[in-house]
Write a protein that holds these residues in place. Structure first.
Motif, PDB file in Angstrom:
ATOM      1  N   ILE A  13       0.721  -1.198  -0.008  1.00  0.00           N
ATOM      2  CA  ILE A  13      -0.101   0.162   0.046  1.00  0.00           C
ATOM      3  C   ILE A  13       0.894   1.235   0.068  1.00  0.00           C
ATOM      4  N   PRO A  14       0.577   2.251  -0.811  1.00  0.00           N
ATOM      5  CA  PRO A  14       1.393   3.417  -0.629  1.00  0.00           C
ATOM      6  C   PRO A  14       0.941   4.247   0.389  1.00  0.00           C
ATOM      7  N   TRP A  15       1.463   3.822   1.457  1.00  0.00           N
ATOM      8  CA  TRP A  15       0.968   4.808   2.876  1.00  0.00           C
ATOM      9  C   TRP A  15       1.235   6.186   2.628  1.00  0.00           C
ATOM     10  N   ASP A  16       1.975   6.740   2.082  1.00  0.00           N
ATOM     11  CA  ASP A  16       2.416   8.174   2.031  1.00  0.00           C
ATOM     12  C   ASP A  16       1.009   8.918   1.357  1.00  0.00           C
ATOM     13  N   GLU A  17       0.419   8.091   0.308  1.00  0.00           N
ATOM     14  CA  GLU A  17      -0.781   8.513  -0.333  1.00  0.00           C
ATOM     15  C   GLU A  17      -2.010   8.818   0.784  1.00  0.00           C
ATOM     16  N   VAL A  18      -2.076   7.968   1.883  1.00  0.00           N
ATOM     17  CA  VAL A  18      -3.280   7.710   2.592  1.00  0.00           C
ATOM     18  C   VAL A  18      -3.429   9.155   3.268  1.00  0.00           C
ATOM     19  N   PHE A  49      -8.060   1.016  -5.863  1.00  0.00           N
ATOM     20  CA  PHE A  49      -7.057   1.664  -6.867  1.00  0.00           C
ATOM     21  C   PHE A  49      -7.946   1.760  -8.303  1.00  0.00           C
ATOM     22  N   ASP A  50      -7.307   2.733  -8.938  1.00  0.00           N
ATOM     23  CA  ASP A  50      -7.629   2.915 -10.338  1.00  0.00           C
ATOM     24  C   ASP A  50      -6.192   2.503 -10.965  1.00  0.00           C
ATOM     25  N   LYS A  51      -6.228   1.425 -11.695  1.00  0.00           N
ATOM     26  CA  LYS A  51      -4.692   1.034 -11.934  1.00  0.00           C
ATOM     27  C   LYS A  51      -3.916   0.924 -10.766  1.00  0.00           C
ATOM     28  N   ASP A  52      -2.927   1.608 -10.748  1.00  0.00           N
ATOM     29  CA  ASP A  52      -2.135   1.674  -9.588  1.00  0.00           C
ATOM     30  C   ASP A  52      -2.315   2.990  -8.366  1.00  0.00           C
ATOM     31  N   LYS A  53      -3.134   3.690  -8.856  1.00  0.00           N
ATOM     32  CA  LYS A  53      -3.379   5.079  -8.093  1.00  0.00           C
ATOM     33  C   LYS A  53      -4.317   4.661  -7.101  1.00  0.00           C
ATOM     34  N   LEU A  54      -3.970   4.958  -5.688  1.00  0.00           N
ATOM     35  CA  LEU A  54      -4.963   4.706  -4.658  1.00  0.00           C
ATOM     36  C   LEU A  54      -6.068   5.704  -4.833  1.00  0.00           C
ATOM     37  N   ILE A  55      -7.504   5.285  -4.723  1.00  0.00           N
ATOM     38  CA  ILE A  55      -8.470   6.310  -4.949  1.00  0.00           C
ATOM     39  C   ILE A  55      -9.453   6.330  -3.896  1.00  0.00           C
TER      40      ILE A  55
END
Length: 66
Positions: A13-18, A49-55
């Motif tokens: 999970i890209p935790w910096d994006e949360v 996710f939308d592709k690899d982007k956390l949404i």
């Protein structure tokens, strides 16, 4: 759009994006590491996710009684 759901798996999970996502929608947030700990301790967790982007994200906590 290519929507993908990841349930109850807190790996990769890209935790910096949360915190950025929560801030964007006007919700309370803290540092990425604290969110990671919170999601890992949750009864249920979902990441969208939308592709690899956390949404999207969600979690449920429980005392385990019911």
């Amino acid at each position: 759009m290519s929507i993908r759901y990841q349930e109850d798996d807190c790996r990769n999970i890209p935790w910096d994006e949360v915190p950025l996502l929560l801030k964007k929608v006007g919700m309370g947030y803290t540092d990425a590491y604290t969110h990671k700990l919170s999601f890992e301790a949750s009864r249920k967790a979902i990441f969208v996710f939308d592709k690899d982007k956390l949404i999207g994200i969600g979690r449920a906590i429980s005392d385990g009684v019911r």
